[in-house]
Design a protein around this motif. Structure first.
Motif, PDB file in Angstrom:
ATOM      1  N   ALA A  51       5.924 -24.635  60.467  1.00  0.00           N
ATOM      2  CA  ALA A  51       5.684 -25.325  61.741  1.00  0.00           C
ATOM      3  C   ALA A  51       6.995 -25.552  62.482  1.00  0.00           C
ATOM      4  O   ALA A  51       7.081 -25.379  63.696  1.00  0.00           O
ATOM      5  CB  ALA A  51       4.975 -26.653  61.478  1.00  0.00           C
ATOM      6  N   GLY A 120       2.777 -38.723  60.453  1.00  0.00           N
ATOM      7  CA  GLY A 120       2.436 -38.231  59.107  1.00  0.00           C
ATOM      8  C   GLY A 120       0.971 -37.821  59.132  1.00  0.00           C
ATOM      9  O   GLY A 120       0.599 -36.728  58.766  1.00  0.00           O
ATOM     10  N   HIS A 121       0.154 -38.743  59.621  1.00  0.00           N
ATOM     11  CA  HIS A 121      -1.256 -38.418  59.847  1.00  0.00           C
ATOM     12  C   HIS A 121      -1.368 -37.789  61.234  1.00  0.00           C
ATOM     13  O   HIS A 121      -0.622 -38.143  62.144  1.00  0.00           O
ATOM     14  CB  HIS A 121      -2.121 -39.680  59.790  1.00  0.00           C
ATOM     15  CG  HIS A 121      -2.314 -40.173  58.386  1.00  0.00           C
ATOM     16  ND1 HIS A 121      -3.396 -40.916  58.006  1.00  0.00           N
ATOM     17  CD2 HIS A 121      -1.569 -40.023  57.276  1.00  0.00           C
ATOM     18  CE1 HIS A 121      -3.310 -41.210  56.713  1.00  0.00           C
ATOM     19  NE2 HIS A 121      -2.197 -40.679  56.250  1.00  0.00           N
ATOM     20  N   ASP A 151      -2.388 -27.127  67.831  1.00  0.00           N
ATOM     21  CA  ASP A 151      -3.795 -26.795  68.078  1.00  0.00           C
ATOM     22  C   ASP A 151      -4.670 -27.310  66.943  1.00  0.00           C
ATOM     23  O   ASP A 151      -5.823 -27.697  67.153  1.00  0.00           O
ATOM     24  CB  ASP A 151      -3.985 -25.287  68.271  1.00  0.00           C
ATOM     25  CG  ASP A 151      -3.444 -24.480  67.118  1.00  0.00           C
ATOM     26  OD1 ASP A 151      -2.261 -24.655  66.766  1.00  0.00           O
ATOM     27  OD2 ASP A 151      -4.200 -23.670  66.538  1.00  0.00           O
ATOM     28  N   GLY A 152      -4.122 -27.364  65.718  1.00  0.00           N
ATOM     29  CA  GLY A 152      -4.890 -27.922  64.593  1.00  0.00           C
ATOM     30  C   GLY A 152      -5.148 -29.401  64.825  1.00  0.00           C
ATOM     31  O   GLY A 152      -6.276 -29.894  64.722  1.00  0.00           O
ATOM     32  N   ALA A 153      -4.096 -30.123  65.186  1.00  0.00           N
ATOM     33  CA  ALA A 153      -4.223 -31.572  65.403  1.00  0.00           C
ATOM     34  C   ALA A 153      -5.143 -31.857  66.584  1.00  0.00           C
ATOM     35  O   ALA A 153      -5.748 -32.926  66.682  1.00  0.00           O
ATOM     36  CB  ALA A 153      -2.851 -32.185  65.637  1.00  0.00           C
ATOM     37  N   ASN A 180      -0.266 -22.409  67.963  1.00  0.00           N
ATOM     38  CA  ASN A 180       0.190 -21.280  67.131  1.00  0.00           C
ATOM     39  C   ASN A 180      -1.002 -20.643  66.408  1.00  0.00           C
ATOM     40  O   ASN A 180      -0.820 -19.883  65.466  1.00  0.00           O
ATOM     41  CB  ASN A 180       1.277 -21.715  66.132  1.00  0.00           C
ATOM     42  CG  ASN A 180       0.814 -22.854  65.229  1.00  0.00           C
ATOM     43  OD1 ASN A 180      -0.383 -23.089  65.089  1.00  0.00           O
ATOM     44  ND2 ASN A 180       1.756 -23.543  64.615  1.00  0.00           N
ATOM     45  N   MET A 182      -2.862 -21.737  64.268  1.00  0.00           N
ATOM     46  CA  MET A 182      -2.880 -22.043  62.831  1.00  0.00           C
ATOM     47  C   MET A 182      -3.003 -23.554  62.665  1.00  0.00           C
ATOM     48  O   MET A 182      -2.438 -24.322  63.440  1.00  0.00           O
ATOM     49  CB  MET A 182      -1.560 -21.619  62.162  1.00  0.00           C
ATOM     50  CG  MET A 182      -1.456 -20.180  61.748  1.00  0.00           C
ATOM     51  SD  MET A 182      -2.582 -19.740  60.402  1.00  0.00           S
ATOM     52  CE  MET A 182      -1.757 -20.415  58.962  1.00  0.00           C
ATOM     53  N   SER A 183      -3.738 -23.963  61.628  1.00  0.00           N
ATOM     54  CA  SER A 183      -3.643 -25.332  61.147  1.00  0.00           C
ATOM     55  C   SER A 183      -2.847 -25.167  59.849  1.00  0.00           C
ATOM     56  O   SER A 183      -1.896 -24.390  59.853  1.00  0.00           O
ATOM     57  CB  SER A 183      -5.062 -25.871  60.936  1.00  0.00           C
ATOM     58  OG  SER A 183      -5.063 -27.240  60.668  1.00  0.00           O
ATOM     59  N   ILE A 184      -3.223 -25.802  58.734  1.00  0.00           N
ATOM     60  CA  ILE A 184      -2.551 -25.401  57.490  1.00  0.00           C
ATOM     61  C   ILE A 184      -3.066 -24.010  57.142  1.00  0.00           C
ATOM     62  O   ILE A 184      -2.331 -23.141  56.708  1.00  0.00           O
ATOM     63  CB  ILE A 184      -2.828 -26.400  56.351  1.00  0.00           C
ATOM     64  CG1 ILE A 184      -2.099 -27.708  56.636  1.00  0.00           C
ATOM     65  CG2 ILE A 184      -2.387 -25.827  54.998  1.00  0.00           C
ATOM     66  CD1 ILE A 184      -2.237 -28.762  55.577  1.00  0.00           C
ATOM     67  N   LYS A 285       3.747 -19.594  64.201  1.00  0.00           N
ATOM     68  CA  LYS A 285       4.158 -20.355  63.025  1.00  0.00           C
ATOM     69  C   LYS A 285       5.045 -19.457  62.154  1.00  0.00           C
ATOM     70  O   LYS A 285       4.722 -18.290  61.958  1.00  0.00           O
ATOM     71  CB  LYS A 285       2.912 -20.808  62.255  1.00  0.00           C
ATOM     72  CG  LYS A 285       3.145 -21.960  61.313  1.00  0.00           C
ATOM     73  CD  LYS A 285       1.850 -22.661  60.974  1.00  0.00           C
ATOM     74  CE  LYS A 285       2.101 -23.840  60.066  1.00  0.00           C
ATOM     75  NZ  LYS A 285       0.940 -24.706  59.911  1.00  0.00           N
ATOM     76  N   ALA A 346      -9.900 -29.421  57.086  1.00  0.00           N
ATOM     77  CA  ALA A 346      -8.727 -28.564  57.331  1.00  0.00           C
ATOM     78  C   ALA A 346      -7.786 -28.457  56.140  1.00  0.00           C
ATOM     79  O   ALA A 346      -6.598 -28.203  56.322  1.00  0.00           O
ATOM     80  CB  ALA A 346      -7.960 -29.042  58.572  1.00  0.00           C
TER      81      ALA A 346
HETATM   82  C1  LIG Z   1      -5.486 -37.127  59.471  1.00  0.00           C
HETATM   83  C2  LIG Z   1      -4.806 -35.951  58.809  1.00  0.00           C
HETATM   84  N1  LIG Z   1      -5.547 -35.054  58.122  1.00  0.00           N
HETATM   85  C3  LIG Z   1      -4.946 -34.012  57.524  1.00  0.00           C
HETATM   86  C4  LIG Z   1      -3.594 -33.849  57.601  1.00  0.00           C
HETATM   87  C5  LIG Z   1      -2.927 -32.710  56.837  1.00  0.00           C
HETATM   88  N2  LIG Z   1      -2.256 -31.786  57.767  1.00  0.00           N
HETATM   89  C6  LIG Z   1      -0.942 -31.814  57.993  1.00  0.00           C
HETATM   90  S1  LIG Z   1      -0.434 -30.671  59.080  1.00  0.00           S
HETATM   91  C7  LIG Z   1      -2.001 -30.071  59.244  1.00  0.00           C
HETATM   92  C8  LIG Z   1      -2.256 -28.913  60.150  1.00  0.00           C
HETATM   93  C9  LIG Z   1      -1.770 -29.191  61.523  1.00  0.00           C
HETATM   94  O1  LIG Z   1      -1.991 -28.072  62.312  1.00  0.00           O
HETATM   95  P1  LIG Z   1      -1.322 -28.006  63.731  1.00  0.00           P
HETATM   96  O2  LIG Z   1      -1.458 -29.309  64.426  1.00  0.00           O
HETATM   97  O3  LIG Z   1      -1.846 -26.819  64.434  1.00  0.00           O
HETATM   98  O4  LIG Z   1       0.219 -27.840  63.418  1.00  0.00           O
HETATM   99  P2  LIG Z   1       0.992 -26.572  62.822  1.00  0.00           P
HETATM  100  O5  LIG Z   1       1.279 -26.889  61.394  1.00  0.00           O
HETATM  101  O6  LIG Z   1       0.140 -25.366  62.983  1.00  0.00           O
HETATM  102  O7  LIG Z   1       2.218 -26.504  63.661  1.00  0.00           O
HETATM  103  C10 LIG Z   1      -2.893 -30.779  58.436  1.00  0.00           C
HETATM  104  C11 LIG Z   1      -4.329 -30.502  58.322  1.00  0.00           C
HETATM  105  C12 LIG Z   1      -2.859 -34.827  58.295  1.00  0.00           C
HETATM  106  N3  LIG Z   1      -1.525 -34.778  58.377  1.00  0.00           N
HETATM  107  N4  LIG Z   1      -3.478 -35.847  58.900  1.00  0.00           N
END
Ligand SMILES: Cc1ncc(C[n+]2csc(CCOP(=O)(O)OP(=O)(O)O)c2C)c(N)n1
Length: 646
Positions: A51, A120-121, A151-153, A180, A182-184, A285, A346
């Protein structure tokens, strides 16, 4: 001293404000230097890499254009903030990243004035940013607020709640959607598909083309300026996006690795008087490091690795991880029962459900970063006779508290909760600590709560949960490897509310809830060397408590200890309430609950945190001795094992 050209600019930066004075060319070089530094550092420490690699240019551009820390720059989740940390006076601390007393792996207000919000969350940045924008306005402080969200968040409800609120205000808020794709893992859901369509249908706009296409929909100030400068218009696009419907000025898509595109867009949004803006930035990513770009997870979270090959250092494990035992056990149960389905938010590999999905692709649901929805979605499936297992880390389950109470427990719906990463998580630190589930779930009527003392017990708890249809049931297990016990070929059903005596004695009873039975047995051994005979019990259940067993222990021992890797309000509190309500503490019995102290501990190894909490075997012994024996020998032991806890 001779500077290596590789880090010439980075090394001479004393203050991030100097980034604002760099030339366009120097900014490009700085981005290259940050990328090398990032790869080099994380190869030695491990951490989140992919990331961060994707936002190197964005980080440089943001610090060049905006007046941080006066302007507030919030990184959603914060796992991508390493380039930002490198640029904001923390480069030299990177070798202590995520270690005790070292840098946090996320942003942290205590760590730096450049981190205006702790993360963190996921999916909190737009809400926090909106609050800051409103706060600045009401206190008549001129500042920009920028929230960078992936985009994941963007799949989480909170992000929409915040956009809904922001879109109806003219707040000076700039949301940067870092897309990007991608999530995880590969992201799922309609929003992800929408963003992909948006990007593919609207190629990065050329300067001339965009200048021509600017429409009346743009605010007047943009319209006027756009006539004056073609550069201004680069990357702007309007018309019909979801974000515009929500009240944002949508700008994009913009190539997030191209400073020629990023800088003018950021400058112009900064100089506008309106808001809120959403800048849609497209990034890759793992960008710029082939092993990351090519990895399936794009090097989301990594251990130490070899820079040339990208090979990560393997930890030699003696036992399977709890996560993998959970996954195998659930697969075994699901082979026998086609009503079993699995839900995660996710986290396919983190929860082990990627393996379940290989076996049962139609029975596994990745709902996105949407823990609240995951729980209510599972409740709905339970209404239709399915047997949902919701696998969510303890820390992220906090998000779904009302859903657990209102949608599941109140209706006695048989949703099974697999609570991974319960207790200390180590390097991810306090934002990810799984310390509270014993307390927050323990307060809910109708719940059955279990904790596994080892991997075989975890297997039994999966089997027990599959067979239990009377209401919600949850089992917690820690991060990391099991204790190495033999794993039977199949799980056994445990009688609900029945603990198990592991060792019988007469003077002290240690009641262990969860994965530290071994420490309790070791503590018992030491106590016996002091002439104190010990009973050790694997409590298995927080709810319902094994009342008969606890009553027997209370009647036949001088001292009762409870041990759990959880905070105040959990197992020990339930035992204390039971003892007090049943007058079992009115006589000679003493009771001492051992738990995680009532404080937030910073990141350190799981082992360090455990010892710091006073839950290791010597601390258990010292607590017991302090309660019942005070002579010279025990005093020395107590002093050297209880008083030095951080
Ligand atoms: C509430 C919550 N659930 C799960 C996670 C675990 N987590 C950390 S990063 C992430 C993926 C985030 O994807 P994105 O926002 O697209 O960021 P990228 O890593 O692709 O840059 C997840 C699921 C978290 N941090 N907070």
């Amino acid at each position: 001293m001779n500077e290596t050209p590789k880090t010439a600019i980075l090394n001479r930066l004393e203050d991030p404000s100097e980034i604002r004075k760099l030339t366009h060319e120097e900014l490009g070089q700085l981005a290259n230097e940050v990328r090398s530094e990032l790869i080099d550092s994380v190869s030695k420490t491990g951490g989140h890499l992919g990331a961060g690699l994707g936002v190197v240019e964005l980080s440089v551009a943001l610090h060049h254009v905006f007046n941080t820390p006066h302007d507030r720059l919030i990184w959603d989740v914060g796992h991508q903030s390493y380039p930002h940390k490198i640029l904001t006076k923390r480069k030299d601390q990177f070798l202590n990243l995520r270690k005790k007393n070292g840098l946090s792996g996320f942003t942290n207000r205590q760590e730096s004035e450049f981190d205006p919000f702790g993360t963190g969350h996921s999916s909190t940045s737009i809400s926090a940013g909106l609050g800051m924008a409103v706060g600045s306005k009401l206190t008549q402080t001129e500042r920009n607020v920028i929230a960078v969200i992936g985009d994941g968040a963007m799949s989480a409800g909170m992000a929409y709640e915040a956009m809904n609120n922001a879109g109806a205000m003219d707040a000076r808020l700039i949301v940067i959607l870092n897309d990007n794709d991608m999530s995880i893992a590969t992201p799922t859901g309609a929003m992800s598909a929408y963003l992909a369509r948006l990007v593919s249908s609207r190629a990065y706009r050329s300067v001339r083309e965009v200048a021509k296409s600017i429409t009346q929909k743009l605010p007047a100030f943009i319209h006027d300026k756009a006539r004056k400068t073609e550069e201004y218009a680069r990357g702007f696009f309007t018309g019909g996006t979801l974000f515009e419907e929500l009240g944002f000025y949508y700008v994009g898509p913009v190539d997030g690795h191209n400073l020629d595109h990023l800088l003018p867009v950021l400058r112009n949004v900064r100089d506008s008087e309106n808001g809120p803006f959403l800048i849609h930035v497209v990034t890759k990513k793992g960008k710029g490091y082939k092993p990351a770009e090519n990895a399936k997870d794009k090097f989301h979270g990594v251990g130490k690795f070899n820079i040339i090959t990208g090979a990560q250092t393997k930890t030699i494990s003696n036992a399977p991880s709890y996560t993998s035992v959970f996954a195998s056990s659930l697969i075994n149960e699901a082979k026998k029962d086609d009503k079993i389905v699995a839900v995660h938010a996710a986290m396919p590999s983190g929860t082990g459900l990627d393996r379940f999905e290989e076996f049962f692709p139609k029975r596994c649901f990745d709902v996105g970063i949407a823990e609240q929805h995951a729980v209510t979605f599972a409740a709905g499936m339970a209404c239709e006779g399915l047997k949902p297992f919701v696998a969510i880390y303890s820390t992220f389950l906090q998000r779904a508290y009302d859903q657990i109470i209102h949608d599941v427990a109140l209706q006695k719906l048989p949703v099974r909760f697999a609570i991974d990463r319960a207790g200390f998580v180590g390097a991810d630190g306090p934002t990810h600590a799984g310390n509270y589930d014993n307390a927050f779930l323990g307060a809910i009527p109708n719940m059955v709560l279990m904790a596994a003392s080892n991997e075989a017990e975890l297997q039994n708890m999966v089997t027990t949960s599959a067979a239990y249809n009377e209401g919600p049931i949850a089992f917690r297990y820690p991060r990391g490897e099991g204790v190495g016990v033999e794993l039977p070929s199949k799980g056994e059903i445990i009688e609900i509310g029945k603990g198990c005596i592991v060792k019988e004695g007469s003077s002290i009873a240690i009641l262990s809830y969860g994965a530290h039975l071994e420490q309790c047995l070791k503590a018992a051994k030491i106590l016996e060397s002091f002439g104190l005979s010990c009973t050790v019990v694997d409590a298995r259940f927080l709810k319902p408590l094994d009342e008969k067993l606890i009553t027997d222990l209370a009647n036949n021992h001088e001292l009762l200890l409870s041990v759990e890797e959880g905070g105040i309000g959990g197992f020990g509190s339930h035992v204390a309430t039971f003892l007090a309500q049943n007058a079992l503490l009115d006589g000679k019995l003493k009771f001492r609950p051992l738990m995680i102290p009532d404080r937030f501990d910073e990141h350190a190894t799981q082992q360090q945190l455990y010892q710091q909490a006073g839950l290791d075997e010597k601390s258990i012994v010292a607590t017991a001795l302090k309660a019942i024996k005070a002579d010279d020998k025990t005093s020395n032991f107590i002093n050297s094992n209880l008083d030095n806890k951080a």
